[in-house]
Design a protein around this motif. Structure first.
Motif, PDB file in Angstrom:
ATOM      1  N   SER A 325      38.837  16.531  30.414  1.00  0.00           N
ATOM      2  CA  SER A 325      37.979  16.850  29.268  1.00  0.00           C
ATOM      3  C   SER A 325      37.280  15.609  28.746  1.00  0.00           C
ATOM      4  O   SER A 325      36.089  15.643  28.391  1.00  0.00           O
ATOM      5  N   LEU A 326      38.008  14.485  28.678  1.00  0.00           N
ATOM      6  CA  LEU A 326      37.403  13.239  28.208  1.00  0.00           C
ATOM      7  C   LEU A 326      36.340  12.746  29.187  1.00  0.00           C
ATOM      8  O   LEU A 326      35.267  12.283  28.768  1.00  0.00           O
ATOM      9  N   ALA A 327      36.644  12.848  30.477  1.00  0.00           N
ATOM     10  CA  ALA A 327      35.647  12.456  31.479  1.00  0.00           C
ATOM     11  C   ALA A 327      34.404  13.331  31.366  1.00  0.00           C
ATOM     12  O   ALA A 327      33.267  12.856  31.500  1.00  0.00           O
ATOM     13  N   TYR A 328      34.621  14.613  31.090  1.00  0.00           N
ATOM     14  CA  TYR A 328      33.499  15.534  30.880  1.00  0.00           C
ATOM     15  C   TYR A 328      32.686  15.115  29.666  1.00  0.00           C
ATOM     16  O   TYR A 328      31.445  15.076  29.708  1.00  0.00           O
ATOM     17  N   SER A 329      33.357  14.788  28.574  1.00  0.00           N
ATOM     18  CA  SER A 329      32.669  14.414  27.344  1.00  0.00           C
ATOM     19  C   SER A 329      31.862  13.137  27.511  1.00  0.00           C
ATOM     20  O   SER A 329      30.742  13.032  27.008  1.00  0.00           O
ATOM     21  N   PHE A 330      32.423  12.154  28.215  1.00  0.00           N
ATOM     22  CA  PHE A 330      31.756  10.871  28.355  1.00  0.00           C
ATOM     23  C   PHE A 330      30.612  10.903  29.365  1.00  0.00           C
ATOM     24  O   PHE A 330      29.561  10.322  29.138  1.00  0.00           O
ATOM     25  N   GLN A 331      30.812  11.586  30.489  1.00  0.00           N
ATOM     26  CA  GLN A 331      29.812  11.457  31.541  1.00  0.00           C
ATOM     27  C   GLN A 331      29.538  12.730  32.334  1.00  0.00           C
ATOM     28  O   GLN A 331      28.391  13.056  32.615  1.00  0.00           O
ATOM     29  N   LEU A 332      30.580  13.467  32.719  1.00  0.00           N
ATOM     30  CA  LEU A 332      30.415  14.530  33.711  1.00  0.00           C
ATOM     31  C   LEU A 332      29.495  15.643  33.258  1.00  0.00           C
ATOM     32  O   LEU A 332      28.839  16.279  34.092  1.00  0.00           O
ATOM     33  N   LYS A 333      29.412  15.894  31.958  1.00  0.00           N
ATOM     34  CA  LYS A 333      28.573  17.004  31.503  1.00  0.00           C
ATOM     35  C   LYS A 333      27.078  16.703  31.649  1.00  0.00           C
ATOM     36  O   LYS A 333      26.245  17.601  31.496  1.00  0.00           O
ATOM     37  N   ARG A 334      26.741  15.460  31.949  1.00  0.00           N
ATOM     38  CA  ARG A 334      25.343  15.107  32.162  1.00  0.00           C
ATOM     39  C   ARG A 334      24.957  15.137  33.640  1.00  0.00           C
ATOM     40  O   ARG A 334      23.832  14.780  33.993  1.00  0.00           O
ATOM     41  N   ILE A 335      25.907  15.515  34.503  1.00  0.00           N
ATOM     42  CA  ILE A 335      25.633  15.599  35.933  1.00  0.00           C
ATOM     43  C   ILE A 335      25.487  17.067  36.314  1.00  0.00           C
ATOM     44  O   ILE A 335      26.459  17.827  36.266  1.00  0.00           O
ATOM     45  N   MET A 336      24.271  17.467  36.663  1.00  0.00           N
ATOM     46  CA  MET A 336      24.022  18.885  36.947  1.00  0.00           C
ATOM     47  C   MET A 336      24.898  19.365  38.092  1.00  0.00           C
ATOM     48  O   MET A 336      25.190  18.628  39.032  1.00  0.00           O
ATOM     49  N   ALA A 337      25.329  20.585  38.009  1.00  0.00           N
ATOM     50  CA  ALA A 337      26.209  21.275  38.965  1.00  0.00           C
ATOM     51  C   ALA A 337      27.659  20.833  38.800  1.00  0.00           C
ATOM     52  O   ALA A 337      28.556  21.670  38.726  1.00  0.00           O
ATOM     53  N   LEU A 338      27.901  19.508  38.730  1.00  0.00           N
ATOM     54  CA  LEU A 338      29.278  19.046  38.565  1.00  0.00           C
ATOM     55  C   LEU A 338      29.836  19.479  37.212  1.00  0.00           C
ATOM     56  O   LEU A 338      31.026  19.773  37.090  1.00  0.00           O
ATOM     57  N   ASP A 339      28.982  19.531  36.199  1.00  0.00           N
ATOM     58  CA  ASP A 339      29.455  19.908  34.859  1.00  0.00           C
ATOM     59  C   ASP A 339      30.059  21.300  34.856  1.00  0.00           C
ATOM     60  O   ASP A 339      31.123  21.532  34.267  1.00  0.00           O
ATOM     61  N   LEU A 402      13.492  17.557  30.659  1.00  0.00           N
ATOM     62  CA  LEU A 402      14.937  17.358  30.644  1.00  0.00           C
ATOM     63  C   LEU A 402      15.544  17.922  29.369  1.00  0.00           C
ATOM     64  O   LEU A 402      15.025  17.708  28.275  1.00  0.00           O
ATOM     65  N   ILE A 403      16.625  18.660  29.510  1.00  0.00           N
ATOM     66  CA  ILE A 403      17.349  19.197  28.368  1.00  0.00           C
ATOM     67  C   ILE A 403      18.266  18.112  27.836  1.00  0.00           C
ATOM     68  O   ILE A 403      19.087  17.566  28.571  1.00  0.00           O
ATOM     69  N   ARG A 404      18.139  17.791  26.545  1.00  0.00           N
ATOM     70  CA  ARG A 404      18.850  16.661  25.970  1.00  0.00           C
ATOM     71  C   ARG A 404      20.366  16.805  26.122  1.00  0.00           C
ATOM     72  O   ARG A 404      20.943  17.835  25.810  1.00  0.00           O
ATOM     73  N   GLY A 405      20.991  15.729  26.608  1.00  0.00           N
ATOM     74  CA  GLY A 405      22.436  15.704  26.755  1.00  0.00           C
ATOM     75  C   GLY A 405      22.940  16.403  28.002  1.00  0.00           C
ATOM     76  O   GLY A 405      24.143  16.442  28.243  1.00  0.00           O
ATOM     77  N   ARG A 406      22.039  16.955  28.827  1.00  0.00           N
ATOM     78  CA  ARG A 406      22.432  17.652  30.052  1.00  0.00           C
ATOM     79  C   ARG A 406      21.629  17.117  31.219  1.00  0.00           C
ATOM     80  O   ARG A 406      20.628  16.408  31.042  1.00  0.00           O
ATOM     81  N   GLY A 407      22.017  17.516  32.415  1.00  0.00           N
ATOM     82  CA  GLY A 407      21.288  17.058  33.586  1.00  0.00           C
ATOM     83  C   GLY A 407      20.287  18.069  34.098  1.00  0.00           C
ATOM     84  O   GLY A 407      19.822  17.967  35.235  1.00  0.00           O
ATOM     85  N   TYR A 408      19.935  19.060  33.285  1.00  0.00           N
ATOM     86  CA  TYR A 408      19.068  20.145  33.719  1.00  0.00           C
ATOM     87  C   TYR A 408      17.676  20.021  33.112  1.00  0.00           C
ATOM     88  O   TYR A 408      17.498  19.446  32.044  1.00  0.00           O
ATOM     89  N   VAL A 409      16.708  20.582  33.824  1.00  0.00           N
ATOM     90  CA  VAL A 409      15.351  20.685  33.302  1.00  0.00           C
ATOM     91  C   VAL A 409      15.012  22.162  33.145  1.00  0.00           C
ATOM     92  O   VAL A 409      15.697  23.034  33.698  1.00  0.00           O
ATOM     93  N   ALA A 410      13.960  22.438  32.410  1.00  0.00           N
ATOM     94  CA  ALA A 410      13.633  23.820  32.070  1.00  0.00           C
ATOM     95  C   ALA A 410      13.427  24.688  33.301  1.00  0.00           C
ATOM     96  O   ALA A 410      13.814  25.859  33.324  1.00  0.00           O
TER      97      ALA A 410
END
Length: 506
Positions: A325-339, A402-410
């Protein structure tokens, strides 16, 4: 900005006093406002500290300690230089004071704050109407005695002051009239104990309600997944398991709530720009960062202690959950698909934790079906967010924004929807193979297996149709719990599974 908030009756009365000639020069004295906790329900310095730790998770906290130990003024300046853009005046949680009559009736307004000067200047320019704006800089930490000295030198004929913290006591002493806005009861009592004639505009509410909101108690329903494996083994279910599962549910909930709060703490800038997440306690300024950190430590500590008392293996699963969860909060949630893969894994981890708690085993078929099911729900959540962003920001479906805080675009919306649909029906396929072909220990009768496949197919088809219609809440789990037909579907699925386990077998 200030016209958007209606003044209260108290504010009108005090504003009239400000505008009246009381004989002490109040009608012509400038009114000086503090920023953090006064004009905004937040503390920009604390927020910049959080952003620094987020940017440098391994070294950030140590750097902050060294910087502030050496010089608070230089530390604030460095934080503003590195992360100042994270404080967006457009989305700050403004207090009711900006719409208060005392704000609008002041003959001359000034903004003087202990926050870094570049941050204060940007906020002052955004709000407008200030004759003088000053923050920490040029070797001066603009709080307490230094702020009082600066204001006395700037306004030798006197000034009135609105603040909120104990650090403002020296400034209230130097002011002609002292006002407290969003101040705690302790601050008010401390100021009056020093003989300050403090007029209270508003008092800071307690933090408990905000903490409870940030804990997301409704999300604890997800932790009910720890009971899935035991409930699929009703034939050998032991009464003591019920007590263990209840305590495990509480332990998991406490730790999960701590991670929710921590995630919200790191996500303050992005949450404030979101259509619904801006109401979260940290983003809205309802929960001060120091109190929030205390809540995170308390909840997490209590959850881990309880888990360790229950079972060391279960506690180890909680440690793994927290680490991911901490890894997700710090970095992983900004990597598309991996999140979304990580989110699905965290759900599956709950199921495995429940099995470990009561000493049961599960199999790969079952975990694969769960993994794809939760992967589909995570993709559904992203699809909802992307569709919402397009709607609120007038972004076209083909735009590469780019969607703020995420690795996705519209423009990813169609791909995310397609992947979610595929994952959902892979779940159905795996369940069909597991139930109908493998002769599993849980599902032995073909009729029960076919019923489970049909129920899952119906629910997932309906879910994705509603996602396409933008009729699903930001969180699909909450939708599943609140939607009446979904609840009935879940209940029917439970009846089939229980019936299968209790029905005599060949």
């Amino acid at each position: 900005m200030s016209d958007g908030v209606a003044a209260s009756g108290t504010g009108t009365e005090m504003g009239t006093e400000m505008g009246a000639d009381t004989g002490d020069g109040a009608a012509t004295r400038p009114l000086v406002f503090d920023l953090d906790g006064t004009l905004i329900r937040a503390d920009t310095t604390f927020e910049l500290c959080v952003q620094h730790v987020k940017a440098y998770p391994l070294t950030g906290a140590v750097q902050l300690f060294r910087w502030f130990l050496a010089s608070k003024e230089s530390a604030k300046t460095e934080l503003a230089r590195r992360h100042g853009t994270a404080v967006d005046p457009e989305h700050l949680p403004w207090s009711d004071l900006t719409g208060h009559e005392i704000f609008r009736a002041a003959p001359v307004r000034a903004l003087v704050s202990g926050s870094a000067d570049p941050v204060v200047q940007r906020i002052g320019e955004h709000l407008g109407g200030f004759a003088h704006v000053r923050g920490t800089g040029d070797g001066v930490n603009m709080i307490g005695p230094d702020k009082a000295r600066h204001l006395t030198e700037t306004y030798p004929d006197g000034f009135d002051y609105v603040g909120d913290s104990r650090a403002d006591i020296p400034v209230w002493h130097a002011a002609g009239r002292a006002y407290a806005a969003n101040a705690s009861r302790g601050t008010i009592e401390a100021a009056r104990a020093e003989g300050i004639d403090l007029e209270v505009i508003s008092q800071q509410p307690g933090a408990m309600r905000a903490i409870l909101k940030g804990m997301r108690l409704h999300q604890w329903a997800k932790n009910g997944l720890i009971a899935v494996v035991p409930l699929l083994n009703l034939a050998i279910f032991q009464p003591v398991w019920a007590i263990e599962l209840l305590l495990g549910f509480i332990a998991f909930g406490l730790v999960a709530s701590a991670t929710y709060l921590f995630n919200d703490l790191l996500d303050i800038p992005a949450d404030r720009a979101h259509r619904t997440k801006r109401a979260r306690p940290f983003a809205a300024g309802d929960l001060p960062i120091p109190k929030g950190c205390q809540a995170i430590a308390g909840l997490g500590g209590a959850g881990f202690v309880l888990a360790l008392l229950l079972d060391p293996g279960f506690a180890a699963m909680l440690v793994l959950y927290t680490a991911v969860s901490l890894a997700y909060s710090f970095q992983l949630k900004r990597i598309m698909a991996l999140d979304v893969i990580v989110l699905a894994f965290l759900f599956c981890l709950r199921v495995l934790a429940g099995a470990v708690l009561v000493g049961l085993e599960t199999n790969m078929w079952f975990m694969l079906s769960l993994g794809f099911f939760f992967f589909g729900l995570a993709l559904g959540k992203r699809a909802i967010e992307l569709a919402g962003k397009q709607a609120t920001a007038s972004i076209g479906p083909g735009e590469n924004v780019l969607i703020r805080g995420r690795g996705y675009v519209a423009r990813d919306l169609s791909v995310v929807m397609g992947a979610g649909l595929a994952s959902s029906f892979v779940t159905v396929l795996i369940v069909a193979i597991y139930a109908l072909l493998s002769r599993s220990a849980v599902i032995e009768h073909e009729a029960a297996g076919a019923a489970i496949v049909a129920i899952l197919t119906f629910w997932q088809t309906r879910f994705w149709l509603l996602v396409g219609r933008d009729e699903v809440h930001d969180d699909p789990i909450i939708f599943a719990l609140k939607d009446r037909l979904s609840a009935l579907t879940l209940a029917l699925l439970g009846v089939v599974v229980v019936f299968e386990q209790l029905w005599p077998r060949a």
